[in-house]
Design a protein around this motif. Structure first.
Motif, PDB file in Angstrom:
ATOM      1  N   GLN A   1     -19.173   0.521 -40.776  1.00  0.00           N
ATOM      2  CA  GLN A   1     -18.981   1.860 -41.357  1.00  0.00           C
ATOM      3  C   GLN A   1     -17.553   1.931 -41.912  1.00  0.00           C
ATOM      4  O   GLN A   1     -16.571   1.789 -41.156  1.00  0.00           O
ATOM      5  CB  GLN A   1     -19.197   2.965 -40.333  1.00  0.00           C
ATOM      6  CG  GLN A   1     -19.086   4.336 -41.021  1.00  0.00           C
ATOM      7  CD  GLN A   1     -19.441   5.492 -40.124  1.00  0.00           C
ATOM      8  OE1 GLN A   1     -19.112   5.480 -38.953  1.00  0.00           O
ATOM      9  NE2 GLN A   1     -20.085   6.493 -40.698  1.00  0.00           N
TER      10      GLN A   1
ATOM     11  N   ILE B   1     -26.471   0.381 -25.500  1.00  0.00           N
ATOM     12  CA  ILE B   1     -25.123   0.069 -24.974  1.00  0.00           C
ATOM     13  C   ILE B   1     -24.994   0.541 -23.515  1.00  0.00           C
ATOM     14  O   ILE B   1     -24.588  -0.243 -22.651  1.00  0.00           O
ATOM     15  CB  ILE B   1     -24.015   0.672 -25.879  1.00  0.00           C
ATOM     16  CG1 ILE B   1     -23.986  -0.063 -27.237  1.00  0.00           C
ATOM     17  CG2 ILE B   1     -22.647   0.604 -25.201  1.00  0.00           C
ATOM     18  CD1 ILE B   1     -23.525  -1.510 -27.190  1.00  0.00           C
TER      19      ILE B   1
ATOM     20  N   ASP C   1     -10.980   5.900 -28.454  1.00  0.00           N
ATOM     21  CA  ASP C   1     -12.154   6.377 -29.202  1.00  0.00           C
ATOM     22  C   ASP C   1     -12.645   7.705 -28.610  1.00  0.00           C
ATOM     23  O   ASP C   1     -12.400   7.998 -27.443  1.00  0.00           O
ATOM     24  CB  ASP C   1     -13.254   5.306 -29.073  1.00  0.00           C
ATOM     25  CG  ASP C   1     -14.298   5.426 -30.165  1.00  0.00           C
ATOM     26  OD1 ASP C   1     -14.151   6.275 -31.053  1.00  0.00           O
ATOM     27  OD2 ASP C   1     -15.287   4.655 -30.110  1.00  0.00           O
ATOM     28  N   ASP C   2     -13.359   8.465 -29.431  1.00  0.00           N
ATOM     29  CA  ASP C   2     -13.990   9.725 -28.977  1.00  0.00           C
ATOM     30  C   ASP C   2     -12.967  10.648 -28.311  1.00  0.00           C
ATOM     31  O   ASP C   2     -13.267  11.313 -27.302  1.00  0.00           O
ATOM     32  CB  ASP C   2     -15.122   9.459 -27.983  1.00  0.00           C
ATOM     33  CG  ASP C   2     -16.231   8.620 -28.586  1.00  0.00           C
ATOM     34  OD1 ASP C   2     -16.288   8.526 -29.822  1.00  0.00           O
ATOM     35  OD2 ASP C   2     -17.033   8.049 -27.817  1.00  0.00           O
TER      36      ASP C   2
ATOM     37  N   GLU D   1     -18.231  14.664 -42.633  1.00  0.00           N
ATOM     38  CA  GLU D   1     -19.475  14.782 -43.394  1.00  0.00           C
ATOM     39  C   GLU D   1     -19.309  15.627 -44.656  1.00  0.00           C
ATOM     40  O   GLU D   1     -20.140  15.564 -45.561  1.00  0.00           O
ATOM     41  CB  GLU D   1     -20.576  15.384 -42.511  1.00  0.00           C
ATOM     42  CG  GLU D   1     -20.989  14.461 -41.387  1.00  0.00           C
ATOM     43  CD  GLU D   1     -22.108  15.016 -40.519  1.00  0.00           C
ATOM     44  OE1 GLU D   1     -22.587  16.131 -40.800  1.00  0.00           O
ATOM     45  OE2 GLU D   1     -22.488  14.342 -39.550  1.00  0.00           O
TER      46      GLU D   1
ATOM     47  N   GLY E   1     -17.002   8.533 -41.899  1.00  0.00           N
ATOM     48  CA  GLY E   1     -18.140   9.453 -41.751  1.00  0.00           C
ATOM     49  C   GLY E   1     -19.105   9.343 -42.900  1.00  0.00           C
ATOM     50  O   GLY E   1     -18.894   8.574 -43.851  1.00  0.00           O
ATOM     51  N   TRP E   2     -20.197  10.089 -42.798  1.00  0.00           N
ATOM     52  CA  TRP E   2     -21.275   9.977 -43.777  1.00  0.00           C
ATOM     53  C   TRP E   2     -20.877  10.481 -45.156  1.00  0.00           C
ATOM     54  O   TRP E   2     -21.547  10.223 -46.134  1.00  0.00           O
ATOM     55  CB  TRP E   2     -22.510  10.729 -43.271  1.00  0.00           C
ATOM     56  CG  TRP E   2     -23.075  10.090 -42.007  1.00  0.00           C
ATOM     57  CD1 TRP E   2     -22.756   8.871 -41.514  1.00  0.00           C
ATOM     58  CD2 TRP E   2     -24.021  10.674 -41.118  1.00  0.00           C
ATOM     59  NE1 TRP E   2     -23.448   8.625 -40.355  1.00  0.00           N
ATOM     60  CE2 TRP E   2     -24.241   9.720 -40.079  1.00  0.00           C
ATOM     61  CE3 TRP E   2     -24.708  11.890 -41.069  1.00  0.00           C
ATOM     62  CZ2 TRP E   2     -25.122   9.955 -39.020  1.00  0.00           C
ATOM     63  CZ3 TRP E   2     -25.582  12.113 -40.017  1.00  0.00           C
ATOM     64  CH2 TRP E   2     -25.792  11.150 -38.996  1.00  0.00           C
TER      65      TRP E   2
HETATM   66  N1  LIG Z   1     -19.383  -1.326 -26.764  1.00  0.00           N
HETATM   67  C1  LIG Z   1     -19.968  -1.190 -27.963  1.00  0.00           C
HETATM   68  N2  LIG Z   1     -20.388   0.013 -28.354  1.00  0.00           N
HETATM   69  C2  LIG Z   1     -20.960   0.118 -29.563  1.00  0.00           C
HETATM   70  C3  LIG Z   1     -21.160  -0.996 -30.401  1.00  0.00           C
HETATM   71  N3  LIG Z   1     -21.791  -0.568 -31.541  1.00  0.00           N
HETATM   72  C4  LIG Z   1     -21.958   0.752 -31.400  1.00  0.00           C
HETATM   73  N4  LIG Z   1     -21.468   1.171 -30.220  1.00  0.00           N
HETATM   74  C5  LIG Z   1     -21.414   2.518 -29.702  1.00  0.00           C
HETATM   75  O1  LIG Z   1     -22.665   3.102 -29.694  1.00  0.00           O
HETATM   76  C6  LIG Z   1     -22.536   4.491 -29.925  1.00  0.00           C
HETATM   77  C7  LIG Z   1     -23.469   4.933 -31.015  1.00  0.00           C
HETATM   78  O2  LIG Z   1     -23.156   4.259 -32.198  1.00  0.00           O
HETATM   79  P1  LIG Z   1     -23.925   4.588 -33.542  1.00  0.00           P
HETATM   80  O3  LIG Z   1     -25.300   5.027 -33.248  1.00  0.00           O
HETATM   81  O4  LIG Z   1     -23.727   3.430 -34.434  1.00  0.00           O
HETATM   82  O5  LIG Z   1     -23.193   5.822 -34.071  1.00  0.00           O
HETATM   83  C8  LIG Z   1     -21.959   5.658 -34.740  1.00  0.00           C
HETATM   84  C9  LIG Z   1     -22.010   6.185 -36.125  1.00  0.00           C
HETATM   85  O6  LIG Z   1     -23.167   5.833 -36.816  1.00  0.00           O
HETATM   86  C10 LIG Z   1     -21.919   7.665 -35.897  1.00  0.00           C
HETATM   87  N5  LIG Z   1     -21.404   8.356 -37.099  1.00  0.00           N
HETATM   88  C11 LIG Z   1     -20.527   7.868 -37.996  1.00  0.00           C
HETATM   89  N6  LIG Z   1     -20.284   8.804 -38.974  1.00  0.00           N
HETATM   90  C12 LIG Z   1     -21.016   9.887 -38.647  1.00  0.00           C
HETATM   91  C13 LIG Z   1     -21.187  11.180 -39.238  1.00  0.00           C
HETATM   92  O7  LIG Z   1     -20.582  11.520 -40.260  1.00  0.00           O
HETATM   93  N7  LIG Z   1     -21.998  12.058 -38.600  1.00  0.00           N
HETATM   94  C14 LIG Z   1     -22.656  11.704 -37.440  1.00  0.00           C
HETATM   95  N8  LIG Z   1     -23.441  12.628 -36.898  1.00  0.00           N
HETATM   96  N9  LIG Z   1     -22.512  10.495 -36.856  1.00  0.00           N
HETATM   97  C15 LIG Z   1     -21.712   9.616 -37.455  1.00  0.00           C
HETATM   98  O8  LIG Z   1     -20.987   7.778 -34.849  1.00  0.00           O
HETATM   99  C16 LIG Z   1     -21.023   6.585 -34.043  1.00  0.00           C
HETATM  100  C17 LIG Z   1     -19.653   5.949 -34.027  1.00  0.00           C
HETATM  101  O9  LIG Z   1     -19.031   6.497 -32.915  1.00  0.00           O
HETATM  102  P2  LIG Z   1     -17.682   5.910 -32.362  1.00  0.00           P
HETATM  103  O10 LIG Z   1     -17.975   4.563 -31.745  1.00  0.00           O
HETATM  104  O11 LIG Z   1     -17.310   6.881 -31.357  1.00  0.00           O
HETATM  105  O12 LIG Z   1     -16.772   5.760 -33.493  1.00  0.00           O
HETATM  106  C18 LIG Z   1     -21.130   4.760 -30.298  1.00  0.00           C
HETATM  107  O13 LIG Z   1     -20.455   5.318 -29.194  1.00  0.00           O
HETATM  108  C19 LIG Z   1     -20.569   3.402 -30.592  1.00  0.00           C
HETATM  109  O14 LIG Z   1     -19.222   3.283 -30.216  1.00  0.00           O
HETATM  110  C20 LIG Z   1     -20.715  -2.260 -29.946  1.00  0.00           C
HETATM  111  O15 LIG Z   1     -20.832  -3.297 -30.619  1.00  0.00           O
HETATM  112  N10 LIG Z   1     -20.130  -2.310 -28.718  1.00  0.00           N
END
Ligand SMILES: Nc1nc2c(ncn2[C@@H]2O[C@H](COP(=O)(O)O[C@H]3[C@@H](O)[C@H](n4cnc5c(=O)[nH]c(N)nc54)O[C@@H]3COP(=O)(O)O)[C@@H](O)[C@H]2O)c(=O)[nH]1
Length: 522
Positions: free
Chosen positions: A283, A316, A420-421, A480, A498-499
């Motif tokens: 992303q 995960i 993160d988060d 978003e 983000g999206w």
């Molecule tokens: N230890 C590891 N954790 C991992 C790995 N790959 C993913 N993850 C963790 O899984 C959680 C869910 O991930 P995912 O479903 O991929 O969701 C990510 C994005 O798709 C989502 N996102 C991004 N942009 C937006 C948006 O604009 N709107 C929206 N509603 N969602 C969006 O957010 C998730 C990314 O979150 P973060 O990690 O907190 O940046 C997630 O917790 C992953 O961390 C892995 O390889 N290892």
């Protein structure tokens, strides 16, 4: 293998598990009844052999006695002695005396029509011979067996030679070792009679079971109806059926248990890890001041062989629970290193500045185990460690001492460390102050609140201010809308993800996105 296929195989196994013990028990009951009938027949054949031997021994004894006494004149005293021994010897019906090869007198008197002695049908030990089916001199021509020696013979009733009492219906018989039937107690088909008279052994022929054993010059046999064994097998079956049912039930339960295990998410995940069913998507992360793509967050996807994809939000936590997360982290490291190396090769070093953020689980963060794997993989792929950022949630920093050790090693190796988060945990402030972190990622729940009358929207300015005052770079997650982007840029947030920009993309699509946003005219 798909769940449907597994369920089909398990159903088949369950049917087999239910049927096999019962079928096995039926086969066993039949086999064991046949074996026991075989032993039963062998036992009776043995007794028949003993009975025939004793009959012959008695007759032999009577003849020897007469020979010792030396009477040879068919006088009344001689005849009386023969009669006396005939009556005293159970197996003997009549004794005959031969003179010059012709029957001169018997235990019942002198003989009018002389009978000559021929060659015996069966030559026994000690010079005794056995003549078969001899007409008795006094019993209305009933066929008798005659044991002969010297000038005497002793007629024996064939049935007496084998009169053994049996507990079940069976036919007994005796034959000479060269296959001549001496006596048989009932009807037996000719081919079977020939078989049992001519060789030792047990078995089944048609509806009959048989056993034949031999000793010395004689062979005894016993024949019974095979249905007797079948009836015994059916009886045994009633005792064995409960055992069969319990075994079937246990096996079915075992199959269902194995099915549950196999279909359990844990097992599926373990198989998926082994089969490398995971792919890494990217992303894009955007620099807000320029709009350029500066890197990406690596996000894993589980693409199952049946075409379905499972969210990391599900697998995960499962991997963390089961300890499989380490293998997943290593897999993500390998994918990212390989992609970065490929991009560098294809673009001739143009991507040197790009970073990829790897999610590190709390277990990995605590142990620091992954750092050695990461260092080796990057070195093998010739990728700079500065290109890898490491992200962990607040949970990964809970054990501050262990986390600090990992962070320090990671930073020393050249990695950037991000929390993160941010904002979703409890210990955010103390963590920020005590740990040597580089970047703060604001959780998407705060970003979503921007411009809304939500309580969380009031918190964002404070998080941004605090992050900057601690010299952190800030990444906003889950952007978003254009309004969110404008707000964050105006607030001095460095990066956004983000999206609004892009969802997570396969490696090649991400590269295309990166190239597009980084074109000089973009
Ligand atoms: N230890 C590891 N954790 C991992 C790995 N790959 C993913 N993850 C963790 O899984 C959680 C869910 O991930 P995912 O479903 O991929 O969701 C990510 C994005 O798709 C989502 N996102 C991004 N942009 C937006 C948006 O604009 N709107 C929206 N509603 N969602 C969006 O957010 C998730 C990314 O979150 P973060 O990690 O907190 O940046 C997630 O917790 C992953 O961390 C892995 O390889 N290892």
């Amino acid at each position: 293998m798909s769940r449907r296929k597994i369920a089909a195989i398990a159903s088949l196994l369950a049917v087999l598990a239910a049927v096999t013990p019962l079928a096995g028990i039926a086969i066993y009951a039949r086999h064991s009844a046949a074996e026991s009938e075989k032993r039963h027949l062998e036992e009776y054949a043995g007794w028949t052999l003993k009975r025939a031997d004793r009959s012959l021994d008695f007759a032999r004894g009577a003849i020897r006695q007469l020979e010792r006494e030396g009477l040879s004149d068919c006088s009344p005293a001689h005849i009386a002695r023969m009669r006396q021994l005939t009556i005293a010897t159970r197996s003997v019906e009549e004794i005959g005396f031969f003179r010059n090869g012709r029957l001169a007198c018997t235990s019942w008197g002198r003989v009018d029509q002389p009978i000559t002695m021929g060659k015996p049908d069966v030559q026994l030990d000690d010079g005794f011979g056995l003549f078969l089916k001899m007409p008795a001199r006094l019993s209305d021509g009933m066929a008798m067996n005659a044991l002969s020696h010297g000038n005497y013979d002793a007629l024996m009733h064939p049935a007496r030679m084998i009169d053994v009492l049996t507990d079940t219906a069976m036919t007994l018989g005796i034959a000479s070792i060269n296959g001549r039937v001496i006596s048989v107690s009932g009807p037996v088909p000719a081919d079977l009679l020939e078989r049992v008279a001519s060789r030792q052994g047990a078995g089944r022929q048609g509806e009959f079971m048989f056993a034949a054993i031999e000793e010395g010059k004689l062979r005894a046999f016993a024949v019974s109806d095979h249905r007797l064994a079948d009836t015994r097998a059916q009886k045994d079956l009633w005792y064995l059926i409960p055992l069969g049912l319990v075994t079937s039930a246990l096996l079915v339960a075992l199959v269902l248990w194995a099915l549950r295990q196999r279909l359990s998410p844990h097992k599926e995940l373990a198989i998926a890890v082994k089969n490398r069913e995971f792919v890494t998507l990217y992303q894009p992360i955007i620099e807000l001041s320029t709009g350029r793509c500066v890197g990406a967050e690596a996000l894993m996807r589980w693409n199952r062989p049946d075409g379905t994809s499972i969210s990391p939000e599900i697998f995960i936590p499962l991997a963390e629970e089961t300890g499989l997360i380490e293998a997943l982290t290593d897999h993500a490291i390998a994918c990212v290193a390989a992609d970065l190396a490929r991009w560098k090769d294809e673009a001739g070093g143009e991507y040197g500045g790009m970073h990829i953020a790897l999610n590190i689980s709390s277990a990995d963060m605590q142990s620091g185990r992954f750092l050695a794997v990461l260092a080796k993989t990057l070195a093998d792929a010739n990728v700079a460690s500065e290109q890898i950022w490491l992200e962990a949630t607040e949970r990964g920093f809970m054990n501050a001492a262990a986390a600090r050790a990992t962070i320090e090693r990671a930073r020393a190796a050249g990695h950037v460390i991000a929390i993160d988060d941010f904002g979703t945990g409890y210990s955010s402030l103390s963590l920020l102050e005590t740990l040597p972190l580089d970047t703060l990622k604001i959780d998407k729940s705060f970003i979503r609140a921007i411009g809304k009358q939500a309580a969380t929207s009031l918190v964002i300015p404070h998080i941004i201010e605090m992050g900057h005052s601690l010299n952190f770079k800030i990444v906003a997650e889950g952007v978003e809308t254009e309004a969110q982007q404008v707000y964050l840029r105006d607030a001095g947030v460095e990066f956004a993800q983000g999206w609004l920009y892009s969802k997570a993309l396969p490696a090649d699509d991400f590269l295309a996105f990166h190239n597009l946003t980084n074109r000089p005219s973009a």
